[in-house]
Write an enzyme that holds these catalytic residues in place. Structure first.
Site, PDB file in Angstrom:
ATOM      1  CB  CYS A   1      -0.943   0.003   1.203  1.00 17.14           C
ATOM      2  SG  CYS A   1      -2.142  -1.316   1.127  1.00 17.14           S
TER       3      CYS A   1
ATOM      4  CG  ASN B   1      -6.554  -0.502   1.179  1.00 15.05           C
ATOM      5  OD1 ASN B   1      -5.883  -0.113   0.213  1.00 15.05           O
ATOM      6  ND2 ASN B   1      -6.013  -0.983   2.287  1.00 15.05           N
TER       7      ASN B   1
ATOM      8  CG  HIS C   1      -3.126   3.589   2.422  1.00 13.44           C
ATOM      9  ND1 HIS C   1      -3.528   3.248   1.154  1.00 13.44           N
ATOM     10  CD2 HIS C   1      -3.170   2.440   3.154  1.00 13.44           C
ATOM     11  CE1 HIS C   1      -3.810   1.959   1.114  1.00 13.44           C
ATOM     12  NE2 HIS C   1      -3.606   1.444   2.319  1.00 13.44           N
TER      13      HIS C   1
HETATM   14  O1  UT7 Z   1      -3.746  -1.124   3.720  1.00 15.39           O
HETATM   15  C1  UT7 Z   1      -2.848  -1.842   4.491  1.00 15.39           C
HETATM   16  C2  UT7 Z   1      -2.968  -1.481   5.889  1.00 15.39           C
HETATM   17  N1  UT7 Z   1      -4.203  -1.995   6.449  1.00 15.39           N
HETATM   18  C3  UT7 Z   1      -4.836  -1.318   7.364  1.00 15.39           C
HETATM   19  O2  UT7 Z   1      -4.431  -0.224   7.690  1.00 15.39           O
HETATM   20  C4  UT7 Z   1      -6.007  -1.977   8.024  1.00 15.39           C
HETATM   21  C5  UT7 Z   1      -5.862  -1.866   9.516  1.00 15.39           C
HETATM   22  N2  UT7 Z   1      -6.912  -2.525  10.291  1.00 15.39           N
HETATM   23  C6  UT7 Z   1      -8.207  -2.123  10.283  1.00 15.39           C
HETATM   24  O3  UT7 Z   1      -8.596  -1.252   9.524  1.00 15.39           O
HETATM   25  C7  UT7 Z   1      -9.146  -2.719  11.293  1.00 15.39           C
HETATM   26  O4  UT7 Z   1      -8.396  -3.415  12.262  1.00 15.39           O
HETATM   27  C8  UT7 Z   1     -10.205  -3.694  10.692  1.00 15.39           C
HETATM   28  C9  UT7 Z   1     -11.182  -2.888   9.877  1.00 15.39           C
HETATM   29  C10 UT7 Z   1      -9.516  -4.741   9.865  1.00 15.39           C
HETATM   30  C11 UT7 Z   1     -10.982  -4.358  11.827  1.00 15.39           C
HETATM   31  O5  UT7 Z   1     -11.575  -3.378  12.684  1.00 15.39           O
HETATM   32  P1  UT7 Z   1     -11.391  -3.480  14.270  1.00 15.39           P
HETATM   33  O6  UT7 Z   1     -12.165  -2.395  14.838  1.00 15.39           O
HETATM   34  O7  UT7 Z   1      -9.909  -3.500  14.541  1.00 15.39           O
HETATM   35  O8  UT7 Z   1     -12.081  -4.847  14.579  1.00 15.39           O
HETATM   36  P2  UT7 Z   1     -11.464  -6.107  15.320  1.00 15.39           P
HETATM   37  O9  UT7 Z   1     -10.627  -6.891  14.393  1.00 15.39           O
HETATM   38  O10 UT7 Z   1     -10.864  -5.696  16.618  1.00 15.39           O
HETATM   39  O11 UT7 Z   1     -12.791  -6.908  15.621  1.00 15.39           O
HETATM   40  C12 UT7 Z   1     -13.778  -6.386  16.524  1.00 15.39           C
HETATM   41  C13 UT7 Z   1     -14.997  -7.272  16.459  1.00 15.39           C
HETATM   42  C14 UT7 Z   1     -14.672  -8.757  16.494  1.00 15.39           C
HETATM   43  O12 UT7 Z   1     -15.661  -9.420  17.236  1.00 15.39           O
HETATM   44  P3  UT7 Z   1     -15.397  -9.843  18.752  1.00 15.39           P
HETATM   45  O13 UT7 Z   1     -14.202 -10.721  18.727  1.00 15.39           O
HETATM   46  O14 UT7 Z   1     -15.160  -8.559  19.489  1.00 15.39           O
HETATM   47  O15 UT7 Z   1     -16.672 -10.528  19.097  1.00 15.39           O
HETATM   48  C15 UT7 Z   1     -14.762  -9.198  15.064  1.00 15.39           C
HETATM   49  O16 UT7 Z   1     -15.077 -10.543  14.913  1.00 15.39           O
HETATM   50  O17 UT7 Z   1     -15.648  -7.061  15.217  1.00 15.39           O
HETATM   51  C16 UT7 Z   1     -15.858  -8.308  14.568  1.00 15.39           C
HETATM   52  N3  UT7 Z   1     -15.825  -8.092  13.141  1.00 15.39           N
HETATM   53  C17 UT7 Z   1     -16.912  -7.773  12.433  1.00 15.39           C
HETATM   54  N4  UT7 Z   1     -18.201  -7.598  12.768  1.00 15.39           N
HETATM   55  C18 UT7 Z   1     -19.078  -7.284  11.801  1.00 15.39           C
HETATM   56  C19 UT7 Z   1     -14.746  -8.146  12.312  1.00 15.39           C
HETATM   57  N5  UT7 Z   1     -15.134  -7.866  11.062  1.00 15.39           N
HETATM   58  C20 UT7 Z   1     -16.481  -7.641  11.103  1.00 15.39           C
HETATM   59  C21 UT7 Z   1     -17.439  -7.317  10.140  1.00 15.39           C
HETATM   60  N6  UT7 Z   1     -18.703  -7.144  10.523  1.00 15.39           N
HETATM   61  N7  UT7 Z   1     -17.108  -7.136   8.833  1.00 15.39           N
END
Ligand code: UT7
EC number: 2.3.1.180
Length: 386
Positions: free
Chosen positions: A168, A338, A308
């Site tokens: 990226c 993205n 980004h």
């Molecule tokens: O471009 C390269 C660089 N990449 C990035 O910069 C991406 C960086 N990361 C992110 O943008 C975020 O970490 C994500 C968007 C990937 C995830 O968001 P988050 O707020 O960090 O969520 P999380 O992984 O901490 O998950 C929180 C909860 C989880 O449930 P529990 O374990 O708390 O019950 C996940 O299972 O959200 C759940 N979850 C979802 N729920 C509904 C994860 N994805 C989804 C979804 N819909 N699509």
């Protein structure tokens, strides 16, 4: 080495001139002022550089872009995995993404569309293009390069071309690469393209990654200038310790494709989102603050931040750290998601009409590797080129 401007007696000057010979434009440090200058002659006898020209810098002279027609909405994604529009909008900030869903088309197809538009907008003659560099993590093939394919499709006869892989952050690395080729004095027209078909490596049964990514490409023309605009500075970084957190497990030389790798879904993008999120926020914020400080830029004279487009919360955190209001931050994640190497130039493509000559812009990105950085650009022209 004598300074080219140092006064000499006319006989000594005449003697020296007989030795002078033309050389390819050569960058050398001026012993008088310590700056880099481009010289066009060198004395055959003593090796002194002569014929100092105005310092050549590199300026972005146009942008072209392309996103595929097919739009994948959050409602459709909600039918594929257990998610919903509200979660995706609040946690990521994406409403829809464009997907290249026609069979047999890869990143070079989008790169070609973007570069063709760029050449039309800048009135570039294909014979004048010296170099094409494509940043992509989703090349058409392992080899040849996507840039080679693009070169052929654009009908470029006098260019050489290669791919650059920095995930990226690819477009940041491209701007620095193009800047240095121009600074060498040997290249006058360079096309840089960020192109990624992320849908080719996204697992549409994984709710943690599939809402994030989209497909797209955009391109800049980079040319020399003697004006005080252009690619002014960059800070680029790489830390290979990021490998476990963001990668594709199979398909490379460590783990070539096999029935096992396909059965085990090892050809999809793997991301540990929370870890990547933390690194992205701190790295992009630190490097943006550092480049601003180095160049005397403050919240008052930064005109635009182009971050980004991975997560709107990362973008807001960077703007907050820079104390720059969100109306000075270019954001289009809602409509594209993205697109990896495509995000930075696609932002400029979308908001070109807002930009004015001399605007101070900080580009910043973070990606797999880890790779990250910031590039400071003084924009080169007013408004949108048609
Ligand atoms: O471009 C390269 C660089 N990449 C990035 O910069 C991406 C960086 N990361 C992110 O943008 C975020 O970490 C994500 C968007 C990937 C995830 O968001 P988050 O707020 O960090 O969520 P999380 O992984 O901490 O998950 C929180 C909860 C989880 O449930 P529990 O374990 O708390 O019950 C996940 O299972 O959200 C759940 N979850 C979802 N729920 C509904 C994860 N994805 C989804 C979804 N819909 N699509």
């Amino acid at each position: 080495m004598a300074h080219p401007k140092r006064r000499q007696s006319s006989t000594r000057q005449a003697k020296r001139r007989t030795h002078d010979k033309a050389v390819a434009p050569t960058l050398a440090i001026c012993p008088n002022c310590g700056e880099w200058h481009v010289y066009h002659t060198v004395c055959g006898a003593c090796g002194y550089y002569r014929g100092k020209l105005a310092i050549e810098k590199e300026v972005i002279t146009g942008v072209g872009g392309y996103v595929p027609d097919y739009i994948l909405t959050n409602d459709e994604i909600s039918k594929m995995v257990d998610t919903n529009d509200e979660w995706i909008m609040t946690r990521i900030g994406v409403k829809e993404r464009h997907i290249l869903n026609e069979e047999g088309l890869g990143s070079s197809y989008m790169a070609r569309k973007a570069a063709k538009q760029l050449m039309k907008k800048t009135g570039a003659n294909p014979d004048d293009i010296d170099l094409v560099v494509v940043a992509t993590s989703t090349p058409d093939y392992h080899f040849p390069s996507t840039a080679s394919i693009l070169c052929d499709k654009l009908g470029l006869k006098n260019a050489f071309a290669f791919d650059l892989q920095a995930a990226c952050s690819g477009f940041l690395y491209l701007m620095e690469t193009a800047a240095n080729f121009i600074r060498s004095g040997r290249y006058k027209k360079i096309i840089i393209v960020g192109a990624d078909k992320m849908s080719s490596m996204v697992n549409y049964t994984d709710r943690a990654t599939c809402p994030i990514f989209g497909d797209g490409a955009a391109a800049f023309m980079v040319e020399p200038t003697t004006e005080d605009v252009g690619i002014m500075d960059s800070i680029l970084r790489t830390d290979g310790k990021g490998l476990p957190f963001l990668h594709m497990k199979a398909g490379g030389s460590v783990c070539p494709p096999s029935y096992f790798t396909v059965d085990n879904k090892m050809h999809y993008l793997h991301q540990e989102g929370r870890t990547v999120f933390k690194y992205a926020v701190s790295s992009m914020s630190d490097v943006s603050a550092a480049i601003a400080e180095k160049n005397g830029l403050t919240k008052d004279n930064i005109d635009w931040i182009v971050p980004h487009q991975a997560n709107v919360r990362i973008i807001e955190a960077v703007a907050h750290r820079m104390e720059v209001p969100m109306d000075k931050v270019l954001v289009n994640i809602e409509h594209y998601g993205n697109t990896s190497a495509g995000t930075l130039p696609l932002c400029i493509w979308d908001f070109e009409d807002k930009l004015k000559k001399g605007d101070n812009i900080i580009f910043t990105a973070f990606g797999a590797g880890f790779t990250w950085g910031a590039v400071y650009v003084k924009w080169g022209y007013d408004g949108k080129k048609e």
